[in-house]
Write a protein that holds these residues in place. Structure first.
Motif, PDB file in Angstrom:
ATOM      1  N   ASN A 189       0.932  -1.253   0.070  1.00 39.74           N
ATOM      2  CA  ASN A 189       0.022  -0.041   0.018  1.00 39.74           C
ATOM      3  C   ASN A 189       0.937   1.226  -0.056  1.00 39.74           C
ATOM      4  OD1 ASN A 189      -2.541  -1.366   0.200  1.00 39.74           O
ATOM      5  ND2 ASN A 189      -2.144  -1.899   2.244  1.00 39.74           N
ATOM      6  N   ILE A 190       0.829   2.125  -1.108  1.00 36.83           N
ATOM      7  CA  ILE A 190       1.550   3.389  -1.052  1.00 36.83           C
ATOM      8  C   ILE A 190       0.921   4.622  -1.378  1.00 36.83           C
ATOM      9  CG2 ILE A 190       3.283   4.317  -2.678  1.00 36.83           C
ATOM     10  CD1 ILE A 190       3.848   1.511  -3.682  1.00 36.83           C
ATOM     11  N   VAL A 191       1.168   5.667  -0.603  1.00 34.88           N
ATOM     12  CA  VAL A 191       0.412   6.752  -0.520  1.00 34.88           C
ATOM     13  C   VAL A 191       1.399   7.947  -1.319  1.00 34.88           C
ATOM     14  CG1 VAL A 191      -0.744   8.634   0.364  1.00 34.88           C
ATOM     15  CG2 VAL A 191      -1.086   6.371   1.257  1.00 34.88           C
ATOM     16  N   ASP A 192       1.039   8.453  -2.105  1.00 34.43           N
ATOM     17  CA  ASP A 192       1.820   9.538  -2.960  1.00 34.43           C
ATOM     18  C   ASP A 192       1.300  10.992  -2.277  1.00 34.43           C
ATOM     19  OD1 ASP A 192       3.421  11.508  -4.377  1.00 34.43           O
ATOM     20  OD2 ASP A 192       3.284  10.261  -6.069  1.00 34.43           O
ATOM     21  N   PHE A 193       1.702  12.018  -1.618  1.00 34.80           N
ATOM     22  CA  PHE A 193       1.132  13.305  -0.933  1.00 34.80           C
ATOM     23  C   PHE A 193       1.506  14.231  -2.002  1.00 34.80           C
ATOM     24  CE2 PHE A 193       1.094  11.482   3.276  1.00 34.80           C
ATOM     25  CZ  PHE A 193      -0.360  11.484   3.245  1.00 34.80           C
ATOM     26  N   GLY A 194       0.627  15.078  -2.561  1.00 34.96           N
ATOM     27  CA  GLY A 194       1.078  16.101  -3.773  1.00 34.96           C
ATOM     28  C   GLY A 194       1.801  15.538  -4.950  1.00 34.96           C
TER      29      GLY A 194
END
Length: 430
Positions: A189-194
């Protein structure tokens, strides 16, 4: 006497076994039902082993396969004699053109390389050849790079996007180096902010799903609806799975489950601190952040014993950025991460970009490591005459640091981690 078809087979097998093959390309399918339209081959070095990487191209997708010497030799022979009619081969000594007529006759042409070229090619180790060792090589069509305008349909990198192409590959190298630190038996699970235009978000998805054959779920967040709409359109056009873009910011997003990798690239000023703090709060296994526009400390620096560092605007700005990122790295060390500060891409491209890469360690280390990291930050703040910066405040608000001060005094108690986590000595490298 061997016919030219046999010569072609021997050439391919021998160049693989002797490790003299530098590149090969197969095209012109023998059957219209064949979904793969082109295969490119190049040498790669993986964990110290010389291998050949086969990149297969369909109308919409690209697949990679790394084979050892013996398997590669057989696959080269199969591609040349059963799948394709045309083969372009470059070895240390010569360039070969192989072509099969529709009646099955093989024509093989050889052009020897000039001695100076031969010496240069043969003397260049695979592991040191930057262009050949790109995870996404130039000359091989890559769907998301074509869709985002970095590549032409033929796989050539557009001159106007050459720097972006290098940046993308450099970023993937940073991720590829720590893949073994991520869970191996579950969907990542990967989150890319902005995420912005999301070149690197698409690249991350491509690395895990296409190159590494890993299951992953990626969410890209950005505040601008038009950007999110554009990226979502590319996802639909390329039929990408488990990649989603959504309008949102760092502070308001809550993941549905655990988070393995948090990415924050060029989040302006304290938005980087928000992203780092959230990643620590979620116990993210790995954090990758490229800070941008570090104004907070710069605005609070006054003339002091550090003059002339704080006298000249440009010098003050750069010093404030370096000091801010150094404190960020120490704070991440304090909460259980092994942290590095790395140069994002070559200095000739952009001198500002530094990447903070942090990997959470699971084995326990002495508590004085965390206390010392906090002490380092406190002493630096004291020297600079400033109160705790944004990341320190955020970590304290989340209960991840035992205490902070507003006067730059030393912190007595070591920081605590989230429940179930342990502390680990971090190593900050420059």
């Amino acid at each position: 006497m061997r016919d030219q078809a046999q010569e072609l087979i021997c050439l391919l097998k021998e160049s693989a076994v002797t490790k003299t093959l530098r590149k090969a390309a197969f095209s012109g399918v023998r059957s219209a039902e064949q979904p793969v339209t082109r295969v490119g081959v190049r040498p790669v070095e993986l964990r110290g082993q010389w291998m050949l990487q086969f990149t297969s191209q369909t109308a919409t997708q690209q697949f990679h396969q790394n084979l050892g010497v013996e398997e590669a030799a057989e696959e080269l022979s199969r591609l040349a004699t059963k799948v394709f009619r045309n083969a372009h081969i470059t070895t240390d000594l010569a360039v070969y053109e192989g072509r099969f007529s529709r009646k099955g006759k093989c024509f093989l042409r050889k052009e020897e390389l000039a001695p100076t070229v031969t010496a240069a090619v043969a003397a260049t180790p695979v592991s040191h050849n930057r262009s050949r060792n790109y995870l996404i090589p130039e000359g091989v069509p890559c769907p998301f790079l074509i869709q985002t305008g970095v590549m032409t349909k033929e796989g050539a990198v557009k001159a106007s996007h050459a720097r972006k192409f290098g940046q993308i590959n450099r970023f993937l190298e940073f991720i590829n180096d720590i893949v073994e630190q991520l869970p191996a038996d579950q969907t990542l699970n990967i989150v890319d902010f902005g995420c912005g235009k999301s070149y690197l978000t698409f690249a991350t998805h491509y690395l895990f799903t296409t190159l590494l054959k890993r299951d992953c779920s990626i969410i890209g967040l950005d505040r601008r609806p038009d950007v999110v709409q554009t990226c979502s359109k590319i996802v639909d056009e390329l039929s990408l799975t488990n990649l989603k873009f959504s309008v949102g910011d760092i502070s308001g997003y809550m993941p549905e489950g655990s988070v393995d990798l948090v990415i924050s690239l060029h989040a302006c000023d304290t938005a980087t601190d928000d992203a780092l703090a959230q990643a620590v709060r979620w116990n993210s296994k790995v954090i990758l952040a490229v800070p941008c526009c570090q104004h907070e400390l710069n605005e609070h620096l006054t003339a002091s014993a550090l003059s002339p560092l704080t006298t000249y605007g440009l010098v003050k700005e750069r010093f404030a950025s370096l000091a801010t990122d150094s404190m960020r790295a120490s704070l991440l060390t304090a909460v259980g991460y092994q942290t590095q500060i790395l140069e994002f891409i070559d200095m000739e491209h952009t001198p500002k970009n530094l990447l903070i890469r942090s990997v959470r360690k699971s084995d326990r280390s002495p508590s004085d490591v965390s206390a010392r990291a906090i002490m380092d930050v406190s002493r630096m703040r004291s020297q600079l005459g400033v109160t705790p910066m944004a990341l320190e405040r955020r970590l304290a608000e989340f209960g991840l640091l035992s205490s902070t001060t507003t006067s730059g005094e030393a912190v007595d108690a070591p920081p605590k981690l989230a429940e179930g986590e342990s502390q680990q000595q971090g190593a900050m490298l420059s």
